[in-house]
Design a protein around this motif. Sequence first.
Motif, PDB file in Angstrom:
ATOM      1  N   PHE A  88      60.648  60.970 -26.910  1.00 33.96           N
ATOM      2  CA  PHE A  88      61.699  59.834 -26.627  1.00 33.96           C
ATOM      3  C   PHE A  88      62.770  61.090 -26.034  1.00 33.96           C
ATOM      4  O   PHE A  88      63.357  60.404 -25.017  1.00 33.96           O
ATOM      5  CB  PHE A  88      62.359  59.326 -27.834  1.00 33.96           C
ATOM      6  N   ALA A  89      62.977  61.897 -26.625  1.00 35.32           N
ATOM      7  CA  ALA A  89      64.142  62.800 -26.136  1.00 35.32           C
ATOM      8  C   ALA A  89      63.815  63.414 -24.683  1.00 35.32           C
ATOM      9  O   ALA A  89      64.640  63.009 -23.776  1.00 35.32           O
ATOM     10  CB  ALA A  89      63.948  64.136 -26.960  1.00 35.32           C
ATOM     11  N   MET A  90      62.571  63.793 -24.331  1.00 33.06           N
ATOM     12  CA  MET A  90      62.252  64.017 -22.867  1.00 33.06           C
ATOM     13  C   MET A  90      62.322  62.777 -22.074  1.00 33.06           C
ATOM     14  O   MET A  90      62.862  63.171 -20.638  1.00 33.06           O
ATOM     15  CB  MET A  90      60.957  64.684 -22.835  1.00 33.06           C
ATOM     16  N   SER A 115      64.186  60.345 -22.485  1.00 35.64           N
ATOM     17  CA  SER A 115      65.614  60.177 -22.187  1.00 35.64           C
ATOM     18  C   SER A 115      66.203  61.173 -20.982  1.00 35.64           C
ATOM     19  O   SER A 115      67.348  60.718 -20.590  1.00 35.64           O
ATOM     20  CB  SER A 115      66.399  59.867 -23.465  1.00 35.64           C
ATOM     21  N   LEU A 116      65.562  62.235 -20.928  1.00 39.37           N
ATOM     22  CA  LEU A 116      66.337  63.002 -19.948  1.00 39.37           C
ATOM     23  C   LEU A 116      65.736  62.830 -18.631  1.00 39.37           C
ATOM     24  O   LEU A 116      66.444  63.563 -17.453  1.00 39.37           O
ATOM     25  CB  LEU A 116      65.960  64.693 -20.399  1.00 39.37           C
ATOM     26  N   ASN A 139      56.014  67.803 -36.101  1.00 36.65           N
ATOM     27  CA  ASN A 139      56.199  66.696 -36.845  1.00 36.65           C
ATOM     28  C   ASN A 139      56.743  65.498 -36.107  1.00 36.65           C
ATOM     29  O   ASN A 139      56.771  64.457 -36.530  1.00 36.65           O
ATOM     30  CB  ASN A 139      56.981  66.983 -38.129  1.00 36.65           C
ATOM     31  N   ILE A 140      57.673  65.889 -35.121  1.00 33.18           N
ATOM     32  CA  ILE A 140      58.500  64.857 -34.592  1.00 33.18           C
ATOM     33  C   ILE A 140      58.151  64.651 -33.128  1.00 33.18           C
ATOM     34  O   ILE A 140      58.822  64.396 -32.248  1.00 33.18           O
ATOM     35  CB  ILE A 140      60.122  65.356 -34.737  1.00 33.18           C
ATOM     36  N   MET A 186      61.174  77.512 -37.224  1.00 31.44           N
ATOM     37  CA  MET A 186      60.431  77.784 -36.136  1.00 31.44           C
ATOM     38  C   MET A 186      58.685  77.455 -36.289  1.00 31.44           C
ATOM     39  O   MET A 186      58.124  77.397 -35.370  1.00 31.44           O
ATOM     40  CB  MET A 186      60.432  79.286 -35.743  1.00 31.44           C
ATOM     41  N   THR A 201      57.135  75.653 -37.765  1.00 35.18           N
ATOM     42  CA  THR A 201      56.593  74.287 -37.338  1.00 35.18           C
ATOM     43  C   THR A 201      56.128  74.267 -35.906  1.00 35.18           C
ATOM     44  O   THR A 201      55.270  73.313 -35.828  1.00 35.18           O
ATOM     45  CB  THR A 201      57.366  73.191 -37.961  1.00 35.18           C
ATOM     46  N   GLU A 257      65.524  52.186 -22.129  1.00 35.21           N
ATOM     47  CA  GLU A 257      65.227  53.100 -23.039  1.00 35.21           C
ATOM     48  C   GLU A 257      65.238  52.640 -24.426  1.00 35.21           C
ATOM     49  O   GLU A 257      64.606  52.851 -25.318  1.00 35.21           O
ATOM     50  CB  GLU A 257      66.087  54.272 -22.938  1.00 35.21           C
ATOM     51  N   LEU A 264      55.839  60.821 -37.435  1.00 32.80           N
ATOM     52  CA  LEU A 264      56.151  60.789 -35.965  1.00 32.80           C
ATOM     53  C   LEU A 264      55.230  61.720 -35.313  1.00 32.80           C
ATOM     54  O   LEU A 264      55.379  61.985 -34.363  1.00 32.80           O
ATOM     55  CB  LEU A 264      57.610  61.234 -36.073  1.00 32.80           C
ATOM     56  N   ILE A 323      69.167  65.550 -29.416  1.00 31.44           N
ATOM     57  CA  ILE A 323      69.063  65.739 -27.997  1.00 31.44           C
ATOM     58  C   ILE A 323      68.789  64.246 -27.453  1.00 31.44           C
ATOM     59  O   ILE A 323      69.550  63.804 -26.561  1.00 31.44           O
ATOM     60  CB  ILE A 323      67.571  66.253 -27.578  1.00 31.44           C
ATOM     61  N   ILE A 324      68.143  63.347 -28.430  1.00 30.73           N
ATOM     62  CA  ILE A 324      68.153  61.845 -27.906  1.00 30.73           C
ATOM     63  C   ILE A 324      69.305  61.265 -27.736  1.00 30.73           C
ATOM     64  O   ILE A 324      69.608  60.721 -26.699  1.00 30.73           O
ATOM     65  CB  ILE A 324      67.126  61.153 -28.931  1.00 30.73           C
ATOM     66  N   ALA A 336      65.940  66.582 -33.052  1.00 33.90           N
ATOM     67  CA  ALA A 336      65.436  65.644 -31.978  1.00 33.90           C
ATOM     68  C   ALA A 336      66.579  64.588 -31.820  1.00 33.90           C
ATOM     69  O   ALA A 336      66.988  64.263 -30.599  1.00 33.90           O
ATOM     70  CB  ALA A 336      64.105  65.093 -32.660  1.00 33.90           C
ATOM     71  N   GLU A 363      64.606  69.954 -37.956  1.00 35.52           N
ATOM     72  CA  GLU A 363      63.891  69.354 -36.690  1.00 35.52           C
ATOM     73  C   GLU A 363      64.290  68.061 -36.434  1.00 35.52           C
ATOM     74  O   GLU A 363      64.507  67.570 -35.267  1.00 35.52           O
ATOM     75  CB  GLU A 363      62.686  69.718 -36.602  1.00 35.52           C
ATOM     76  N   LEU A 382      59.451  61.617 -31.390  1.00 39.56           N
ATOM     77  CA  LEU A 382      60.879  61.866 -31.178  1.00 39.56           C
ATOM     78  C   LEU A 382      60.935  62.590 -29.953  1.00 39.56           C
ATOM     79  O   LEU A 382      61.937  62.412 -29.061  1.00 39.56           O
ATOM     80  CB  LEU A 382      61.601  62.255 -32.480  1.00 39.56           C
ATOM     81  N   PHE A 383      60.255  63.697 -30.007  1.00 40.13           N
ATOM     82  CA  PHE A 383      60.462  64.602 -28.724  1.00 40.13           C
ATOM     83  C   PHE A 383      60.049  63.958 -27.458  1.00 40.13           C
ATOM     84  O   PHE A 383      60.624  64.206 -26.358  1.00 40.13           O
ATOM     85  CB  PHE A 383      59.360  65.772 -28.960  1.00 40.13           C
ATOM     86  N   GLY A 389      70.608  62.431 -24.302  1.00 36.99           N
ATOM     87  CA  GLY A 389      69.721  61.246 -24.004  1.00 36.99           C
ATOM     88  C   GLY A 389      70.889  60.072 -23.615  1.00 36.99           C
ATOM     89  O   GLY A 389      70.578  59.148 -23.029  1.00 36.99           O
TER      90      GLY A 389
END
Lengths: 509, 481, 100, 353, 169
Positions: free
Chosen positions: D130-132, D134-135, D123-124, D1, D3, D167, D184, E58-59, E55, E51, D127-128, E63
């Motif tokens: 991307f994840a969002m 993609s949602l 740190n990511i 957590m 981080t 995507e 990242l 989720i991706i 990610a 982490e 990637l975060f 996704g």
Amino acid sequence: MINTVCPIEQSCVLTTAILLPVLAAAALMLINRERHTTIKWIALAASIGNLIAVVPLFTNFDKTSARMQFVEQYRWIEAWHINYCVGVDGISVLFVLLSAIIATLCVLVSWNSVKDKVKEFYIAILFIEGAMIGVFAALDMFLFYMFWEAMLIPMYLLIGVWGGPNRLYAAVKFFLYTLTGSVLMLLGVVAIYIVTGTFDMVRLMNTQLPFNLQMLLFWAFFAAFAVKVPMFPVHTWLPDAHTEAPAAGSVILAAILIKMGAYGFLRFSLPMFPDASQAMAPAMVVLSVIAIIYGGIICLSQKDLKRLIAYSSVSHMGFVTLGIFSLNMQGMEGGILQMINHGVITGALFLCVGMVYERSHTREIADYGGLASVMPIFSAFFMVFTFASIGLPGTNGFVGEFLIILGGFTANKTAGILAATGVIIGAVYMLCLYQQVFYTGVNEKIAGLCDITLREIVTLLPLLILVFWIGFYPGAFTGFMDATVASLLVKLKGGEMHALNTLIQAVVR
Amino acid sequence: MQISELSPLLKLLPEMIVASLGLVLLMVDAFVKRKEVVAGLALAGALAAFFSLKFGDFGVVFGGMFISDGYSVFFKLIFFINLILSIMISGRYLKDENSLHGEYYCLLVFSTLGMMVMASAGNLITLYLGLELMALSTYVLAGFVRHDTKSTEAAVKYFLTGGFSTALLLYGISLLYGVTGSMDLRTIAAYIAQHGVSGNPMALLSLVLLSCAFAFKIAAVPFHMWVPDVYEGAPTPVTAFMSIGPKAAGFAVLGRVFLYALSNMSVEWSLILSVLSILTMCVGNVMALVQTNIKRMLAYSSVAHAGYALIGIVAATPEGLSATMNYLFIYTFMNIGAFSVVLMLHTKDFKALEISDYAGLGKTHPILGAAMLVFMFSLTGIPPMAGFIGKFYVFMSAVRSGYLWLAILAVIFSVISAFFYLRVVMYMYMKEPQRPGMELTSSHAIGAALAVCATFVLLIGVMPERFVEFAKAAVKMLYFQ
Amino acid sequence: MIPLNWYLWLSGVVFCIGMFGFVTRRNIIIMLLSVEIMFNGVNISLIALSHYLEDLAGQVMVFFVIAVAAAEAAIGLALVILLFRSKETITVDDLNELKG
Amino acid sequence: MSTLIALETARFGIPQWLWTIGFIIVKIAVVLGGVMLHVAYATYFERKVIGRMQNRLGPMVVGPYGLLQPIADGIKSFFKEDIIPTNADKPIFFMAPVLGLMAALSSLAVVPFFNGFVIANINIGLLFLFAMSSLAVYGVILGGWASNSKFSFLGSLRASAQVISYEVPLGLSLVGVMIMAGSLNITEIVNAQSRYPGGMYITAQWLGFFVFVVSAIAETNRSPFDLPEAEQELIAGFFTEYSGMRFALFFMAEYTGMIIMSSIAVLCFLGGWTIPPFVLKILPFLGVVPGIVWFIMKLYVCIFFYYWIRSTLPRYRYDQLMAIGWKVLIPLSLANIVITAVLKILLHHTGTP
Amino acid sequence: MINQVFFFYFAVVIVAMSLMAITRRQVLHGVLYMLLLFFHIAGLYLFLNAEFISAVQIIVYAGAIMVLFLFVIMLLNLREDVRKKQFIAVWPMGLLVSVGILMVILMSMLTVHIGTKGVWGIAQIERATQTVAVGTVLYTQYLFPFEVASLVLLVAIIGAIVLAKKRLR
């Protein structure tokens, strides 16, 4: 294990006898299937050639020795210490000869009766011949098993393809019964190999196994041999197979195949598991006697020619096993001789039935009658074989049965008496059969049949000669086996005075 | 890049050839209209890979991820034979079914690559990925004839059960990882040897899960439910392919994981596998008795044969392992042989999938009938066919390890198996042809494949020495020993 | 600090729920979902073990599992589409051509 | 957590974790408020730009130069009747627009608007994002599905296919940036750019930038790739059946998406909040201008670009759309990755950073 | 304490969501519950210092995979089918078996003995950052599986295209 191969000492008689028919069969495969005549002649030539090839076994056999002769040994599967090793001793030499003769006769008897898939038929016959000789000559358990099982395939096809109306059932029954028995034997073979590290039968005969293991192995091998013989509880495949098989098939079954079981007892059970055999001998004797009486009684109520002869085989093979498990010189020699005799007689009877069936297309006893006036030569032949089957003095049947009953009596009086009863029952049903078929009024169904031809006479003649030859001069044949049987008995009852005496007797004779 | 950097790649030579073959096929397929060219290329590439086994190097690369040893080479040999024969028997069938696409060969090749990775896996991760590569390709192959609903159905069933088994495998892997702290088979073996895990319920659970997952792949009862449906529905050449490849690959990992990584737990897994083996032989043989469809019958027969081959693993000795390998090697020839006969009877108008359709084959097509006869007797295990040698070796190893009772059951079941194999022979030789002028779908390739199979079945049956020695040597050269 | 047991239990529960779904549902897509749930159950235990073992192999494995799950989903759904085109169903019980 | 939460150290007798949380909440409020305002005025901006390009004035009535128009629009849609179609899948129908907006807004959590100002400096970060992003497709799909209408359905089908397809190049185009920055974390990516000639990655990653821009437009369903909501064919696509506030939510999600995509472009390719060094060299006094100004300037350039394209280019056909995505963009982005990686290794070997 | 609370929250939601996902009649609802499930699992991973995986979870799962599911559901227009039974007739059996297996699993994990610890402790990972750590082992130690994984994906692409493209007949 013999690693070096010394070809000078080796003859190649047995390998020739095994390979010649197989190669001939392979050659047949290449021939156009429509050329029936060529195929037949090649098959005949091959089988006669084989007959000639095995003559040295008869002439050059050293009757005084109990050792394996004509031994050939080549490395085969070294990973499992398996060798290609063949040879014959006093017990097996006669069967090799008989196999060669019977195969030739089978080719002859099928000359006209087989009209469908001729090529495949002769291929099957020749394969069977090779495998039969292989079984009797093999001195390596693995090799033995190979031949033993390999016989199944052509035999199955022989019954199933060229057999009678109920052939499918009979073929499958035959196959499964024998396969069941032999896979158990396979496990026995594997077990022996794992305990001793060898498949070499000669070496194994001189190896003492622990008693418990002997018992186990005895029953494993018993499964295979008892089915083949066939002994009493597992004989039911035999009437079906004999009845439905074509003439040649019946002959091979009766003359050779069921001998393999008894041969197996002599070759494996007695020498390799002597203690277990002795312990189990009473049980075997009981089973044999049951087979003799039971087979005979069943025969009395048979309405089918072939079925009757088939059941008579059960009865006769009961004699053979009785002889073997009486565990004395007379019984055992009688048993071996009776195996030959039965091969000759029953083979001949099936040949005869085949010949008449080819003409009348019926096997019902009720459909016949008065055949003696229609086919006189045939009925003469048939009469001789009937008498031989009954065991009339002067015929070979007498010698064998007499020796067996003598041996059985020595071993167990009750068994001897009951076996003698079996002979009487045998006389009853055979004579009834002969009378029914040949002497009552001429049945119109068979009225116009022509007598047997020259080819058929030639077919039956060798067997006729054998009937009288053995009948009048059994020594010519027992001579082959004396030494071997004696040494076997020494092994069985090693150290006992009884065995020594028999040995001395044998040597003196 | 220096040569010294290349030399470890020599150990991967067959894999690299097969992988590039797959990619090349994909490219060629895009530009070439005649799919026979693709097939020919696939065949040539497979042969090249086959012969490259000779030049490959033994050793471990990628830090233990990939092991090239005698054991893996033996299995790769089986896979290549399977691949080559499958390519040979496929073309005509697909053409008749209007499904001859280049991707078919590509997928065959990739599936084979997956099997090779499995056989060479030195790490559970590699094992899993190899398995998935193989499985995914095979799912697609099973549904390759798209307009055939049966094929689709088979693919769906195969896929669902396959996915389920993968989940079991993964769970087993994860537990094993937890118990030993590593995914590397060698480290696992060392850990177990050092610390011992006999009292650890997690280890036992993982063992059970792994057994179940591998049982799915080798089609052992009770994880065989998919087999009959999938084998019946899938295109026949694919059925031939997957009755051997995935099964052999399953045995490859079974041997590697159980006999080496988990060799210290052999008491436990021998028990599990012996029960599986008995059930497999029993259900496979008994169910095959009542089948009327030849593919279904062969499916159950394939289940039963998995049971026989398992016996060698149960024995838990090097000898047993080589017996199993030898069995699979022989099984490859006899089964593909049988399937190629099935294929030849399949014509555009008449599928000939019922056993009764074989009536009179021995009369109308004697050579084909004789070949089928050889395969059927070989599958039964009658000498002098190769099947006998396979069974003999397996039984021998079992008896030597004290599993006499298992061997007894096995022989009894093999007698039962004679019933349904003989039925085919019976129809071929003892019944009259039902249809006048039975047509055959033949091509040179199928003919050649059939000849190769029949020759090897007879050859191994009579002269097994070389093949047995080969399997023995392969086990001796197993990396961990 | 949370004991490792808890994570493993959780993973076991999720795995079994997935298994239950797989064996009791007959809708192919739901069955696929169930398999995915099983994978996720395994992933939980792999990640937890990787954390407690202080080793990255578990995480790498999860990475591959996710990648393969995607591949499997692609193939599985392609099969579902193929099936639906020919049979207008996605229920396993309607797959009844292969029986015997 | 640990981080996830950037710890602050100030304390006035209040426990530290409360401070932390309070600070984060304030940050979130600021960011959301700012972005929402920008969303509102992005619509105004769009209408003005397009109006000018079409030789008209755009909104002029509400407030001076029509500046209050977005507010009026908002109030109007808020009070409009909320119509729910019969047979709609109600929970999903309600959820869809919220989901879409949520996905877009949560991306803001990792966007640094100027140095040090980011809700979560993780740190990511990339990637975060991307994840969002993609949602975002969920809102579209579910909205179309739940409406139980043919037009919505077709629209959402098209949209989902489009978004899934694009995507891939979107993600791949940023891999080049990741390789160059070696991280990242978005702040680090921005900082890494300053070491680079021109102060931005667009000079080296022009190929990546091109792919990114094209796929970003497609990803946000903007013209010329606005097939899911093509008025002539599908009325309004997946949100045909939506009205009132829910419609407004979709609308906001779309514009937030545009802002997110633009900020990614700014952060990853255009140097973020930094001033290009060569500009600073010529005009050193510009250094006192706060980073947020540069960031917003760059952002609006990107957004202007969106509008410009919209008013210039005609819509593509669906198959063309797919062909561009799969046959042009993906190979291009892959090539970009390979070239970048090879160059990086070569440069690494020769000693240049 | 706070850790436990979070764990319980995640655990309860994960179990609840997975149960919901497999029991829905509407496939689409199931997929949406799966979506929530994946988010919570991703949250759980954050606890475990993963982490990057979180990610990726989720991706890829949320996704890509779930979108694929949704896409297919829409493509086939799989609305609620009330005629079909939701579960198989003998579902209690399935429940029993699953619970039994669950019990076995739970019991076997009452006490856990894990193997030898590796080198990637929390401090080590935080120093390198988790993405770098995973990336490093992925591209060095696990390069070979990585290559195989690429082929797996290739096969998936080929397979999906082969299966789903319009028939050529």
